[in-house]
Motif scaffolding. Structure first.
Motif, mmCIF file in Angstrom:
data_model
loop_
_atom_site.group_PDB
_atom_site.id
_atom_site.type_symbol
_atom_site.label_atom_id
_atom_site.label_comp_id
_atom_site.label_asym_id
_atom_site.label_seq_id
_atom_site.Cartn_x
_atom_site.Cartn_y
_atom_site.Cartn_z
ATOM 1 N N ILE A 96 0.821 -1.211 0.000
ATOM 2 C CA ILE A 96 0.000 0.000 0.000
ATOM 3 C C ILE A 96 0.859 1.266 0.000
ATOM 4 N N VAL A 97 1.804 1.337 0.928
ATOM 5 C CA VAL A 97 2.632 2.546 1.049
ATOM 6 C C VAL A 97 3.425 2.821 -0.233
ATOM 7 N N ALA A 99 2.618 1.959 -3.245
ATOM 8 C CA ALA A 99 1.658 2.319 -4.299
ATOM 9 C C ALA A 99 1.224 3.775 -4.162
ATOM 10 N N ILE A 100 0.836 4.178 -2.943
ATOM 11 C CA ILE A 100 0.425 5.572 -2.803
ATOM 12 C C ILE A 100 1.624 6.502 -2.957
ATOM 13 N N ASN A 103 2.134 7.060 -6.631
ATOM 14 C CA ASN A 103 1.092 7.952 -7.144
ATOM 15 C C ASN A 103 1.330 9.389 -6.707
ATOM 16 N N TYR A 104 1.724 9.574 -5.446
ATOM 17 C CA TYR A 104 1.928 10.917 -4.927
ATOM 18 C C TYR A 104 3.142 11.580 -5.567
ATOM 19 N N LYS A 109 2.060 15.390 -5.121
ATOM 20 C CA LYS A 109 1.427 15.684 -3.833
ATOM 21 C C LYS A 109 2.521 15.852 -2.791
ATOM 22 N N PHE A 114 1.600 12.542 1.996
ATOM 23 C CA PHE A 114 2.058 11.153 1.906
ATOM 24 C C PHE A 114 2.212 10.543 3.294
ATOM 25 N N ASP A 117 -1.234 9.970 4.992
ATOM 26 C CA ASP A 117 -1.966 8.847 4.407
ATOM 27 C C ASP A 117 -1.246 7.517 4.608
ATOM 28 N N ALA A 118 0.068 7.505 4.497
ATOM 29 C CA ALA A 118 0.819 6.266 4.702
ATOM 30 C C ALA A 118 0.653 5.773 6.139
ATOM 31 N N TRP A 121 -2.732 4.131 6.541
ATOM 32 C CA TRP A 121 -2.839 2.773 6.000
ATOM 33 C C TRP A 121 -2.104 1.760 6.863
#
Length: 138
Positions: A96-97, A99-100, A103-104, A109, A114, A117-118, A121
């Motif tokens: 997950i981390v 992947a985001i 994207n960020y 972003k 980051f 949100d990280a 998750w």
């Protein structure tokens, strides 16, 4: 194994646990900082379709919880309580981390967003892992 042969009560309770973590994390703990990082005001947030937002978020939580339950039921049968929590944490940290983060980076972003949100998750998966581990004991 049938892919739907999981403890559905654990799936729902774990999804709810992750959802509660999100409410606390993006509410009193990091809510204002998160709003600043995404550039939204409270008024703008209230303009969204709350049923669609929360319903969609909970549906995604259910999918994540079911996937974790299926993983434990299929591949990680004899793990201890603590190892199941660490496995859930590892899923977030390893899948997950990054992947985001990717994207960020490309969407430019902020690092602040980051990390907010990280961390969410990671906490989300720890909570779900704890619930699945608890339901798996017995």
């Amino acid at each position: 194994m049938n892919i739907f042969d999981v403890n559905w009560i654990a799936v729902v309770v774990a999804a709810l646990a992750g959802f509660v973590v999100g409410g606390i994390w993006y509410g009193p703990i990091m809510g204002r900082k998160w709003m600043g990082a995404v550039g939204l005001t409270e008024e703008q947030l209230k303009q969204g379709n709350m049923a669609a937002l929360y319903g969609g978020a909970f549906a995604f939580s259910l999918l994540a919880s079911w996937t974790l339950a299926h993983t434990f039921a299929t591949y990680a049968l004899d793990l201890s309580f603590g190892v199941k929590i660490l496995t859930a944490f590892g899923v977030a940290l390893g899948f997950i981390v990054p992947a985001i983060g990717t994207n960020y980076l490309f969407s430019r972003k902020s690092a602040t967003l980051f990390f907010i949100d990280a961390a969410y998750w990671l906490l989300f998966y720890i909570a779900m892992g704890a619930v699945h581990a608890w339901f798996g004991q017995g």
